[in-house]
Design a protein around this motif. Structure first.
Motif, PDB file in Angstrom:
ATOM      1  N   LYS A 356      -9.374 -32.648 -23.573  1.00 44.38           N
ATOM      2  CA  LYS A 356      -9.367 -33.115 -24.962  1.00 44.38           C
ATOM      3  C   LYS A 356      -9.693 -34.601 -25.039  1.00 44.38           C
ATOM      4  O   LYS A 356     -10.428 -35.052 -25.941  1.00 44.38           O
ATOM      5  CB  LYS A 356      -8.005 -32.827 -25.598  1.00 44.38           C
ATOM      6  N   ALA A 357      -9.172 -35.388 -24.101  1.00 43.71           N
ATOM      7  CA  ALA A 357      -9.438 -36.827 -24.083  1.00 43.71           C
ATOM      8  C   ALA A 357     -10.911 -37.108 -23.810  1.00 43.71           C
ATOM      9  O   ALA A 357     -11.508 -38.004 -24.412  1.00 43.71           O
ATOM     10  CB  ALA A 357      -8.559 -37.505 -23.036  1.00 43.71           C
ATOM     11  N   GLU A 359     -13.421 -35.145 -24.483  1.00 47.97           N
ATOM     12  CA  GLU A 359     -14.178 -34.763 -25.679  1.00 47.97           C
ATOM     13  C   GLU A 359     -14.051 -35.814 -26.779  1.00 47.97           C
ATOM     14  O   GLU A 359     -15.016 -36.098 -27.504  1.00 47.97           O
ATOM     15  CB  GLU A 359     -13.685 -33.411 -26.197  1.00 47.97           C
ATOM     16  N   ALA A 360     -12.874 -36.410 -26.903  1.00 47.28           N
ATOM     17  CA  ALA A 360     -12.652 -37.406 -27.951  1.00 47.28           C
ATOM     18  C   ALA A 360     -13.289 -38.745 -27.606  1.00 47.28           C
ATOM     19  O   ALA A 360     -13.809 -39.444 -28.486  1.00 47.28           O
ATOM     20  CB  ALA A 360     -11.152 -37.582 -28.188  1.00 47.28           C
ATOM     21  N   GLY A 361     -13.229 -39.134 -26.309  1.00 51.78           N
ATOM     22  CA  GLY A 361     -13.832 -40.377 -25.865  1.00 51.78           C
ATOM     23  C   GLY A 361     -12.895 -41.564 -25.918  1.00 51.78           C
ATOM     24  O   GLY A 361     -11.851 -41.545 -26.581  1.00 51.78           O
ATOM     25  N   GLY A 363     -11.159 -44.858 -26.865  1.00 50.72           N
ATOM     26  CA  GLY A 363     -10.896 -45.458 -28.160  1.00 50.72           C
ATOM     27  C   GLY A 363     -10.314 -44.503 -29.182  1.00 50.72           C
ATOM     28  O   GLY A 363      -9.733 -44.943 -30.178  1.00 50.72           O
ATOM     29  N   ALA A 364     -10.451 -43.211 -28.940  1.00 54.35           N
ATOM     30  CA  ALA A 364      -9.939 -42.221 -29.891  1.00 54.35           C
ATOM     31  C   ALA A 364      -8.421 -42.101 -29.778  1.00 54.35           C
ATOM     32  O   ALA A 364      -7.840 -42.285 -28.704  1.00 54.35           O
ATOM     33  CB  ALA A 364     -10.591 -40.872 -29.640  1.00 54.35           C
ATOM     34  N   THR A 365      -7.786 -41.771 -30.890  1.00 54.71           N
ATOM     35  CA  THR A 365      -6.350 -41.474 -30.896  1.00 54.71           C
ATOM     36  C   THR A 365      -6.187 -39.962 -30.946  1.00 54.71           C
ATOM     37  O   THR A 365      -6.752 -39.290 -31.815  1.00 54.71           O
ATOM     38  CB  THR A 365      -5.665 -42.122 -32.100  1.00 54.71           C
ATOM     39  N   ILE A 366      -5.436 -39.439 -29.980  1.00 51.79           N
ATOM     40  CA  ILE A 366      -5.297 -37.990 -29.852  1.00 51.79           C
ATOM     41  C   ILE A 366      -3.847 -37.617 -29.585  1.00 51.79           C
ATOM     42  O   ILE A 366      -3.035 -38.449 -29.171  1.00 51.79           O
ATOM     43  CB  ILE A 366      -6.179 -37.435 -28.704  1.00 51.79           C
ATOM     44  N   THR A 385       1.131 -38.772 -28.192  1.00 54.21           N
ATOM     45  CA  THR A 385       0.106 -39.230 -29.128  1.00 54.21           C
ATOM     46  C   THR A 385      -0.237 -40.668 -28.768  1.00 54.21           C
ATOM     47  O   THR A 385       0.649 -41.537 -28.729  1.00 54.21           O
ATOM     48  CB  THR A 385       0.594 -39.164 -30.588  1.00 54.21           C
ATOM     49  N   ARG A 387      -3.780 -43.619 -27.703  1.00 55.90           N
ATOM     50  CA  ARG A 387      -5.191 -44.020 -27.689  1.00 55.90           C
ATOM     51  C   ARG A 387      -5.768 -43.837 -26.292  1.00 55.90           C
ATOM     52  O   ARG A 387      -5.151 -44.236 -25.301  1.00 55.90           O
ATOM     53  CB  ARG A 387      -5.308 -45.486 -28.123  1.00 55.90           C
ATOM     54  N   VAL A 388      -6.946 -43.240 -26.224  1.00 58.31           N
ATOM     55  CA  VAL A 388      -7.620 -43.061 -24.926  1.00 58.31           C
ATOM     56  C   VAL A 388      -8.120 -44.423 -24.449  1.00 58.31           C
ATOM     57  O   VAL A 388      -9.010 -45.028 -25.058  1.00 58.31           O
ATOM     58  CB  VAL A 388      -8.788 -42.072 -25.037  1.00 58.31           C
TER      59      VAL A 388
END
Length: 514
Positions: A356-357, A359-361, A363-366, A385, A387-388
């Motif tokens: 999932k991280a 895919e999000a890249g 800087g994304a928050t997941i 939860t 930030r990557v």
């Protein structure tokens, strides 16, 4: 006169195995090396070296798995069968006989429904190479040397340093001893004497580091015994504390051409160890994880970075690596929710979280869930939860690594479990451990780079398959009495060395030392 080089084969399997870890070790985890690969990975055997030119070396198969849970029977049978098949081919190609075998093992591997598996494997190998082939084994000092294993080997040695900074030196010594026995043995001597002395002591490595006393002076005595005339090698095994097998205990072995010198040397080392058995202490101050975090927070910014060993799930001692208990406790600390602190945690496996991280890249928050897929005894999966912060592909252990920033905590999540021992393990993930306030690592004693970096350090007595509190694990099969499980002994242990029969002779039955 033409000198004929001895023909020496190479084989062995190595995995430090906790019987208290629910994970299982499969055949691919050994990353087998075959044929010439067995020589390539050992620089001291390269053709450009004296030792490499001293014999004709032939690799069969060696495999070294990351420590973990019990090896499945199918995995063992698959790899053992390939070893014996390849050895048969080597023997056939060399006139139906070879002179020597380097047995490259750890000594604490456990296989499903099998006792003393390194001895079982060597029994099978002996059926292929014959009783006259000289076998030299190299081992980890956290391995176990049963009478059966000592019988089937002719030379046997182990590391003299913990942490293990002398791994390659030990392997080279085992090979050099083997070549020397094959080419320089005294006239009329076929096999060295083997003085074997078991000790009723079973301690974790974190209490027996050779950096500190009493292990420091005990292991410092080993080279002196080895230097005695008539002695070839001397070695002390601490044994492996996180497996429940009858063979698990401390052992001394001294080999050589002079029977009395071997006996005297083994008994000297045995006395040193036993007389100090109650003096072993942990390598660092210990406490609960909460107490360790309290101490670390109080030390900031004076003692920075402050390292904490999350020791109960150490993947390089046999832990499954996916216990979430430590990270759960860390994330729950109110001081770390939102602050200017920099805290690193290594690590928890979570394949779906990593996917999932990625895919999000960056800087994304997941929001992701990780851990406890294998070992959920102490805590369930953890949901985070954050930030990557960074992503890395291609690690030989982890495959993919992701750093997720949750408040002040930079949590490393991996596709597969991985040990974090070197500064580059962190800097490759855009983490700077030297500048961090707190670094929590699933480890026992700190490996050299981390040890040199740490300005403060505590060992957290956390739960897991390699729990430092041995008495709460529930050993049932080890011999008793055994220190520290038993504090009182009806009589002192027998500190006389036993001579083990040569490998081409029957091993007499023993009701005590089997």
């Amino acid at each position: 006169m033409t000198f004929t080089k001895p023909v020496i084969a190479i084989a062995g399997l190595a995995c430090e195995t906790s019987t208290f870890t629910p994970s299982r070790t499969l055949a691919p985890f050994f990353h087998p090396q075959r044929g010439a690969e067995c020589i390539e990975i050992n620089p001291f055997l390269h053709p450009s070296t004296l030792l490499g030119r001293a014999a004709s070396w032939h690799g069969a198969l060696t495999g070294h798995a990351l420590p973990g849970g019990i090896v499945t029977r199918d995995a063992f049978e698959e790899l053992a069968s390939e070893i014996t098949t390849r050895l048969s081919a080597i023997v056939a190609a060399n006139g139906d006989s070879i002179d020597g075998l380097w047995y490259d093992i750890h000594g604490a591997m456990v296989v499903e429904d099998m006792d003393d598996c390194e001895a079982v494997l060597l029994d099978r190998i002996r059926k292929v190479i014959g009783p006259d082939t000289i076998v030299s084994a190299s081992m980890d000092l956290h391995g176990n040397v049963s009478r059966r294993l000592a019988h089937q080997t002719d030379l046997i040695t182990c590391y003299r340093m913990a942490p293990h900074e002398d791994t390659m030196e030990t392997k080279e010594r085992a090979c050099r001893n083997l070549v020397d026995v094959l080419t320089l043995r005294p006239k009329g001597k076929q096999r060295p004497f083997k003085a074997w002395l078991p000790l009723p002591i079973l301690l974790p490595g974190e209490q027996t580091s050779t950096r500190l006393e009493p292990a420091k002076h005990i292991y410092a005595a080993v080279p002196g015994v080895e230097a005695t005339e008539g002695v070839l090698d001397s070695a002390i095994w601490v044994g492996y504390a996180w497996a429940d097998e009858r063979r698990n205990q401390a052992v001394v072995v001294v080999t050589g051409w002079n029977e009395e010198a071997c006996k005297t040397g083994a008994e000297h080392l045995g006395r040193l160890f036993w007389h100090a058995h109650a003096d072993f202490k942990f390598v660092a101050p210990t406490g609960t994880l909460g107490e360790c975090l309290d101490a670390a927070l109080e030390s900031i910014p004076t003692d920075r970075p402050y390292f904490i060993s999350d020791s109960g799930d150490n993947p390089t001692a046999g832990g499954s690596g996916d216990v979430t208990w430590g990270l759960t406790q860390l994330i729950a600390r109110k001081e770390l929710k939102d602050s200017n602190l920099n805290v690193i945690y290594a690590s928890v496996p979570g394949p779906e979280a990593v996917k999932k991280a990625v895919e999000a890249g960056v800087g994304a928050t997941i929001t992701v869930t990780a851990g406890a897929e294998i070992d959920n005894i102490h805590a369930g999966p953890i949901t985070l939860t954050g930030r990557v912060h960074s992503i890395k592909h291609g690690d030989p252990h982890a495959r993919i690594e992701v750093v997720l920033q949750v408040g002040s905590v930079y949590a490393i999540l991996t596709d597969l479990r991985k040990p974090y021992h070197k500064e580059a393990d962190f800097t490759d993930l855009d983490l700077q451990p030297r500048e961090a306030d707190i670094v929590v690592v699933k480890i026992g004693y700190l490996e050299p780079e981390l040890y040199d970096m740490a300005k403060g350090w505590m060992l957290a007595l956390t739960p897991g398959g390699v729990d430092q509190n041995l008495e709460r694990l529930g050993h049932k099969l080890i011999k008793r009495p055994m220190w520290p499980f038993d504090k009182l002994f009806d009589m002192p242990p027998d500190l006389r060395a036993r001579f083990i029969a040569a490998s081409n002779e029957p091993l007499p039955a023993s009701p005590v030392d089997d």
